[in-house]
Design an enzyme around this catalytic site. Sequence first.
Site, PDB file in Angstrom:
ATOM      1  N   GLY A 227     -14.280  -5.576   1.953  1.00 52.37           N
ATOM      2  CA  GLY A 227     -15.196  -5.163   0.847  1.00 52.37           C
ATOM      3  C   GLY A 227     -16.560  -5.456   1.548  1.00 52.37           C
TER       4      GLY A 227
ATOM      5  CE1 TYR B 255      -2.982  -2.979   0.128  1.00 55.48           C
ATOM      6  CE2 TYR B 255      -3.620  -2.456   2.468  1.00 55.48           C
ATOM      7  CZ  TYR B 255      -3.631  -3.088   1.327  1.00 55.48           C
ATOM      8  OH  TYR B 255      -4.776  -4.231   1.432  1.00 55.48           O
TER       9      TYR B 255
ATOM     10  CB  ALA C  83     -20.540  -3.759  -1.625  1.00 53.55           C
ATOM     11  CE  LYS C  84     -14.539  -1.940  -6.008  1.00 53.00           C
ATOM     12  NZ  LYS C  84     -14.422  -1.781  -7.273  1.00 53.00           N
ATOM     13  N   GLY C  85     -19.012   0.852  -0.489  1.00 57.24           N
ATOM     14  CA  GLY C  85     -19.745   2.125  -0.041  1.00 57.24           C
ATOM     15  C   GLY C  85     -21.302   1.923  -0.591  1.00 57.24           C
TER      16      GLY C  85
ATOM     17  CG  LEU D 247     -23.968  -3.249   0.491  1.00 57.36           C
ATOM     18  CD1 LEU D 247     -23.278  -4.625   1.061  1.00 57.36           C
ATOM     19  CD2 LEU D 247     -25.324  -3.494  -0.008  1.00 57.36           C
ATOM     20  CB  THR D 248     -23.032   3.368   2.967  1.00 60.97           C
ATOM     21  OG1 THR D 248     -22.646   4.034   1.764  1.00 60.97           O
ATOM     22  CG2 THR D 248     -21.938   2.431   3.329  1.00 60.97           C
ATOM     23  CD  GLU D 249     -28.788   6.107   4.616  1.00 63.81           C
ATOM     24  OE1 GLU D 249     -29.613   6.837   3.793  1.00 63.81           O
ATOM     25  OE2 GLU D 249     -29.246   5.028   4.956  1.00 63.81           O
TER      26      GLU D 249
END
Length: 300
Positions: A197, A51, A200-202, A204-206
């Site tokens: 994940g 990274y 899932a890259k955001g 599964l958020t608002e």
Amino acid sequence: MKKRELGNSGLTVSELGLGCMSLPDDLQESKRIIDAALDAGINLLDTADLYDGGKNEELLGYALKNRREDIILATKVGNRLNPDGNGWSWDPTKRHIIGAVKESLRRLGTDYIDLYQLHGGTMEDDVDDTIEAFESLKKEGLIRHYGISSIRPTVIKRFLDNSSAVSVMMQYSLLDRRPEEWFPMIKGQGASVITRGTIAKGLLTEEGMARAQKMDGFLDYGSYELQETLAALRTESVDLHATAISYVLQQDTVATALVGARTMDQLHDSIVAYSKTVDPKQIEVVEKLVRENQYKEHRL
């Protein structure tokens, strides 16, 4: 925050872990995020020597001064940076691993790593040579335990069959259920899954619907189907973020669910979502709305 044992290692890790790859390239801000995570009860912090060319490990080392005993520190090895700093090549050899761990320890500012993970793997690797490296580092006390980060069932099973690995890091979420088929095998080998994940890259958020509209689908979900699926999930969930975290943690093979955080707000949202109680019946409902996808390649 609740904790679970990582495989048969005797290490107890928080159900929510912090994936450090997305931390901001700012020492003070990253330290604030890490301090907040630790104060909330998160004790597993995950990084990799790859990274940002090793800078992420350095950043983490800076942030963890005087707090080393509070955490389970995990990093990864196997990708050797090219001399010019542009790109990398796969190198799971004992020679590389033995040299790389010393550099990781230096950057992290510690004399041992709690969980050292092979950062990938192919069936062409000399797995005995790789495992010999990890076992040697355990005997030296430079690492406490080791695992593998992979989404290839063939590679995972061979590694677990021939080693004392305690963990497998896998991409796993409501939208990526491919690992579920292999959980019995992993658990049967005495190992646990660390999910990446998780949200899932955001998606599964608002912010999920807005993100989906900018993406050309996700895995085997086309763009339109992804948006339809997210709309249905949001309708059936009191809090989709909370449901997503609860979904992966319902699996007893999963020891911890990693979440990333580029900002304090993102960390706060995940911690709040984790703290919410999700009705098991809601989990059953949303599970029926998503595809039970499976790996198409590298199958046993």
